[in-house]
Structure formats: C-alpha cells, structure tokens
Write an enzyme that holds these catalytic residues in place. Structure first.
Site, PDB file in Angstrom:
ATOM      1  N   HIS A 270       0.881  -1.177   0.000  1.00  0.00           N
ATOM      2  CA  HIS A 270       0.000   0.000   0.000  1.00  0.00           C
ATOM      3  C   HIS A 270       0.905   1.209   0.000  1.00  0.00           C
ATOM      4  O   HIS A 270       1.659   1.430   0.931  1.00  0.00           O
ATOM      5  CB  HIS A 270      -0.888  -0.016   1.251  1.00  0.00           C
ATOM      6  CG  HIS A 270      -1.646   1.252   1.466  1.00  0.00           C
ATOM      7  ND1 HIS A 270      -2.740   1.597   0.718  1.00  0.00           N
ATOM      8  CD2 HIS A 270      -1.463   2.274   2.332  1.00  0.00           C
ATOM      9  CE1 HIS A 270      -3.210   2.772   1.137  1.00  0.00           C
ATOM     10  NE2 HIS A 270      -2.450   3.204   2.110  1.00  0.00           N
TER      11      HIS A 270
ATOM     12  N   PRO B 202      -9.717  -0.400  -0.517  1.00  0.00           N
ATOM     13  CA  PRO B 202     -10.012   1.028  -0.580  1.00  0.00           C
ATOM     14  C   PRO B 202     -10.737   1.536   0.658  1.00  0.00           C
ATOM     15  O   PRO B 202     -11.560   0.826   1.252  1.00  0.00           O
ATOM     16  CB  PRO B 202     -10.936   1.144  -1.805  1.00  0.00           C
ATOM     17  CG  PRO B 202     -11.620  -0.182  -1.866  1.00  0.00           C
ATOM     18  CD  PRO B 202     -10.687  -1.202  -1.279  1.00  0.00           C
TER      19      PRO B 202
ATOM     20  N   ARG C 298     -11.017   5.612   1.128  1.00  0.00           N
ATOM     21  CA  ARG C 298     -11.458   6.866   0.528  1.00  0.00           C
ATOM     22  C   ARG C 298     -12.393   6.673  -0.676  1.00  0.00           C
ATOM     23  O   ARG C 298     -13.439   7.313  -0.766  1.00  0.00           O
ATOM     24  CB  ARG C 298     -10.198   7.607   0.043  1.00  0.00           C
ATOM     25  CG  ARG C 298     -10.411   8.947  -0.579  1.00  0.00           C
ATOM     26  CD  ARG C 298      -9.058   9.450  -1.152  1.00  0.00           C
ATOM     27  NE  ARG C 298      -7.970   9.239  -0.231  1.00  0.00           N
ATOM     28  CZ  ARG C 298      -7.675  10.058   0.774  1.00  0.00           C
ATOM     29  NH1 ARG C 298      -8.364  11.149   0.951  1.00  0.00           N
ATOM     30  NH2 ARG C 298      -6.670   9.796   1.580  1.00  0.00           N
TER      31      ARG C 298
ATOM     32  N   CYS D 130     -10.417  28.393  18.959  1.00  0.00           N
ATOM     33  CA  CYS D 130      -9.418  29.388  19.332  1.00  0.00           C
ATOM     34  C   CYS D 130      -8.068  28.922  18.833  1.00  0.00           C
ATOM     35  O   CYS D 130      -7.230  28.422  19.588  1.00  0.00           O
ATOM     36  CB  CYS D 130      -9.404  29.570  20.842  1.00  0.00           C
ATOM     37  SG  CYS D 130     -10.848  30.456  21.392  1.00  0.00           S
ATOM     38  N   GLU D 131      -7.855  29.073  17.527  1.00  0.00           N
ATOM     39  CA  GLU D 131      -6.650  28.567  16.886  1.00  0.00           C
ATOM     40  C   GLU D 131      -6.660  29.140  15.473  1.00  0.00           C
ATOM     41  O   GLU D 131      -7.650  28.976  14.750  1.00  0.00           O
ATOM     42  CB  GLU D 131      -6.726  27.022  16.853  1.00  0.00           C
ATOM     43  CG  GLU D 131      -5.615  26.343  16.134  1.00  0.00           C
ATOM     44  CD  GLU D 131      -4.579  25.741  17.083  1.00  0.00           C
ATOM     45  OE1 GLU D 131      -4.892  25.470  18.250  1.00  0.00           O
ATOM     46  OE2 GLU D 131      -3.454  25.566  16.617  1.00  0.00           O
TER      47      GLU D 131
HETATM   48  C1  LIG Z   1      -5.280   3.868   4.975  1.00  0.00           C
HETATM   49  C2  LIG Z   1      -5.122   2.542   4.385  1.00  0.00           C
HETATM   50  C3  LIG Z   1      -5.943   2.138   3.328  1.00  0.00           C
HETATM   51  C4  LIG Z   1      -6.962   3.016   2.702  1.00  0.00           C
HETATM   52  O1  LIG Z   1      -6.412   4.094   2.006  1.00  0.00           O
HETATM   53  P1  LIG Z   1      -7.371   4.991   1.117  1.00  0.00           P
HETATM   54  O2  LIG Z   1      -6.495   6.047   0.581  1.00  0.00           O
HETATM   55  O3  LIG Z   1      -8.427   5.526   2.012  1.00  0.00           O
HETATM   56  O4  LIG Z   1      -7.949   4.101   0.074  1.00  0.00           O
HETATM   57  C5  LIG Z   1      -5.800   0.866   2.870  1.00  0.00           C
HETATM   58  N1  LIG Z   1      -4.892   0.018   3.403  1.00  0.00           N
HETATM   59  C6  LIG Z   1      -4.087   0.375   4.405  1.00  0.00           C
HETATM   60  C7  LIG Z   1      -3.144  -0.601   4.960  1.00  0.00           C
HETATM   61  C8  LIG Z   1      -4.169   1.639   4.935  1.00  0.00           C
HETATM   62  O5  LIG Z   1      -3.338   1.985   5.918  1.00  0.00           O
END
Ligand SMILES: *Cc1c(COP(=O)(O)O)cnc(C)c1O
Length: 426
Positions: free
Chosen positions: A193, A271, A273, A346-347
């Site tokens: 990944h 996935p 996102r 407050c930032e």
């Molecule tokens: C965060 C993560 C995802 C998902 O990533 P997206 O960009 O949201 O698709 C998949 N696998 C692992 C191991 C992650 O850490």
C-alpha cells in the site's frame, strides 16, 4: 457540489432531501452520508475480478460497516478498536476459510495482539518484530512490503520509501520469509500500500516490485493485495481514476504469477477513501459574517475538530451555500463573493480554505447571512474519523440517507456531560 458542474453554487438538497430540513431535524454540525453513492462506488469495483476489503479507518461508523457487510465486502482493521467495531458490525473472523477481518499494522499494541490471538485473525505484518510476537503456530500471514519508493497526495500520506515507517523494507523480504518459516507461520499473502494518488506509471513500478517479492515467497502465495489508495476527484476539474487501466496492470501481474506458480491467485484491493469520500457532506450553520479589512469571513459552527483535512493537509473540499429562506429561487442570480471560511476554534489554523503551506485562500461563494447553511462536500473519508474534542467541542451527529432515500440518525451528537466521561478529580 456534485449536483452541478460549478463548485461554487447554491445547494438546496442532499440526495433529494432539503438541506434546511436535515439541519433543522438533526442540528449542526452534522455529517450526512448517502448510501446510494457508496453502493455506486462499490459497484464500480465489483465490475472487476477483485476481492474488496474496506479500509474502515476512512469512515468507521457501525452503520457504514454494516452497509459494507451487506454489500458483501471484507474488512480491514488497524487497531484493537477497529477489530472491536468489525465484530460489533457482524463481521466474523473467517468465512469459508477466507479471512473476513484482517489486521494491518506495523506494530501490535498489547490490546490488539490479545484480540488477534483470541480470534486467530489474519495479520498483514508490517514489521519483523510482529512475526516474533504473533505466536499462533500454523497461522497464515501476509507480509506488507515497503518497495523502497512511495507515492501520496501529501508528505503525510506517503506510505512507501525510506521516509515511511510502513511495511517490511524490500531488502529484508528474504529474512522475513525465513523467519516466518522457522516460526511455523505460512506466508500466503503479499501486500503493498503506497499511498493515494496513484498514477499508472507509478503503479507499473509497484506491480513490478510485487512480482519480484512474490517470486521470493514462492508457490505458497495465494493472495496479492494492491492495498488502498484509489484517488477521488476533490477539485472541480479532476476526474475519476481509469479503473480498467488500473485493474489491467494488476491483472497482468496476477497472470504472470499464476503461470509461474501453476495455480490461481486472489487479487485484493483495500479502498477506504474511494468508497466513502463522495458520499459525505458536512452541514454547518453560518454563525458570523465579518470583514477583517478587505477579507470577508464566513465563520461556521464546525471547525477542524470536525474536519481536519484542510488544516492537516491543505486539502480542498467543495463548498456550497444552502439559504435558510427557501423562497429564494436557487436558479436566480445570487450575488457571489470571495470569502474565507473558518470555524469556531481558538486557533488561527481553523480555516477550511487554506493551501498546503497554510496560506489563507478565498473561495467564491454565494452571498449569505447568519443562519444560512454552508455545506462542505466530499468529506465521507477521513472526515468524522479524524475529528476530536479539541476546545471541548462535542463530536458531531452522523446521519445516513439509506437506500430507501430516508435519513437515519446513526450517531447522536455528543453531549456536554459525555465530554467529561471518565475524568476523575482525585
Ligand atoms: C489507509 C489505508 C488504506 C486506505 O487508504 P485509502 O487512501 O483511504 O484508500 C488501505 N490500506 C491500508 C493498509 C491503509 O493503511
């Protein structure tokens, strides 16, 4: 908003339900998710020969996990809390010997290790130390490999290369495989990944690295995982990733390896996102409209406690105004202004319109007054799940517009008393 081509517009409804009605029924700030959009994205991926494992850290409300389960997805977990959620949402550790729940991390904290051992969960191993710690003889494991290069939409989301803490360094694969054998573990999976923002040239490099690693593991390999990281179009002129091209590259790698090993291989994708980002809206109420010299500010009742991505990464999110007075026709020529949109914290970093280097930006938005609503789009991923209680702000409510087109409360707004839960004056 997605309803029209223009990113700067009035927004009257979400999935056919008036924004004003949603805001009045559930209060603000409130996250609204549209189930039909999630199912649409799932079906994009189901068109290919791939196993979909939802990375729940993007959006982990139980109702969302339940939807993913009903749609036949498997699930990825990165903590004890996420394992607990997956079980609570009805996922079983295995189904027909396929690991339904996978734990992916670079470390076992003690709580996670306890749950992994209790349920004999399949683990995607990101550090050699984890091989020593897992201590489940005969267990199948996946190795997460850092191929020595990375890719991400920001420095903070790049998950490969020597600046990244993730995965087993590619030069240590042989060591890891030998150790796994010695410990009685079977390496059946490989995972890479490398961050969201995939381009095809880069992806071809990842596929090449996967083939090299797979040949080292040998015929015991049954699954390769492309990880997560499918991008989504946040900016108005961006478009969706070319999925046939994406899966074409991975399929070619799979076929090479199937010929090499003489058996079929599973291709998994993980996935987060991609499945949920576009389904989510953050509905806020404008609570102040003020000029600081020539700069016009809309200050809303949500801050980076609710949505951190603009402050963390300078992330761009589309915005629209929903006028409280619905008698104003949304097709009439509404005056537009250049505004800075900020929250109540407050930032000084509590600004939703800012660049990656924190420069304050302006957004062209319809003229609005206190009491109108400002809707922030494409917040279904890393929106609520990155929220906090900073400034002692309660967590927002969450609402799911289910496939029956009706809105359901899926998380109550946190109360002021709940803010102090667990605190002790000794
Ligand atoms: C965060 C993560 C995802 C998902 O990533 P997206 O960009 O949201 O698709 C998949 N696998 C692992 C191991 C992650 O850490």
């Amino acid at each position: 908003m997605p309803q029209t081509a223009s990113p700067t517009t009035l927004c009257t409804d979400i999935a056919g339900i008036p924004v004003v009605k949603l805001a009045q029924q559930f209060g603000t700030p409130v996250y609204i998710y549209v189930a039909s959009k999630i199912v649409e994205r799932i079906n994009d991926l189901k068109a290919f020969n791939v196993t979909i494992r939802y990375a729940q850290k993007a959006c982990s409300n139980l109702a969302i996990l339940n939807l993913m389960r009903q749609q036949g997805l498997l699930i990825d977990t990165v903590s004890a809390g996420e394992i607990h959620r997956a079980l609570a949402a009805g996922f079983k550790p295995y189904y027909n010997n396929i690991p339904t729940i996978v734990y992916t991390a670079d470390v076992f904290d003690r709580q996670a290790l306890e749950l992994v051992q209790k349920y004999k969960l399949h683990v995607n191993i990101g550090s050699i130390d984890m091989l020593h710690q897992i201590a489940i003889p005969g267990q199948d494991v996946t190795l997460r490999i850092n191929p020595g290069f990375g890719h991400g939409h920001s420095k903070k989301t790049n998950t490969g290369g020597d600046q990244s803490k993730h995965g087993i360094w590619y030069e240590q694969i042989d060591t890891a495989i030998a150790l796994a054998r010695k410990l009685g573990l079977r390496v059946t999976g490989l995972h890479m990944h490398i961050g969201s923002g995939t381009d095809m040239e880069h992806l071809a490099k990842v596929c090449g690295a996967m083939e090299i690693a797979a040949l080292k593991v040998g015929v015991g390999l049954t699954t390769i995982s492309a990880g997560g990281g499918l991008p989504v179009p946040y900016q108005p002129l961006e478009s969706h990733i070319n999925l046939p091209e994406y899966f074409g590259l991975w399929d070619a790698t799979r076929h090479h390896l199937e010929q090499e090993f003489g058996h079929s291989l599973n291709l998994e994708i993980e996935p987060g996102r991609y499945l949920v980002a576009e389904s989510g809206y953050l509905v806020t109420e404008i609570r102040a409209v003020k000029y600081q010299a020539a700069n016009l500010f809309y200050l809303v009742d949500a801050g980076f406690n609710n949505l951190a991505r603009p402050t963390f990464y300078g992330a761009y999110h589309p915005m629209a105004i929903a006028l409280l007075d619905s008698k104003i026709d949304s097709t009439s020529n509404q005056e537009e202004l250049d505004v800075v949109v900020g929250g109540p914290l407050c930032e000084s970093g509590d600004i939703f319109t800012q660049a990656e280097d924190s420069t304050v930006l302006k957004r062209r938005l319809p003229k609005a007054k206190v009491g109108d609503y400002l809707v922030i789009g494409i917040v279904g991923a890393y929106g609520f799940t990155m929220s906090s209680n900073y400034n002692s702000k309660p967590l927002a409510a969450e609402v799911l517009i289910k496939l029956d087109q009706k809105p359901y409360l899926i998380r109550t707004r946190q109360t002021l008393d709940e803010l102090m839960h667990g605190e002790i004056i000794p």
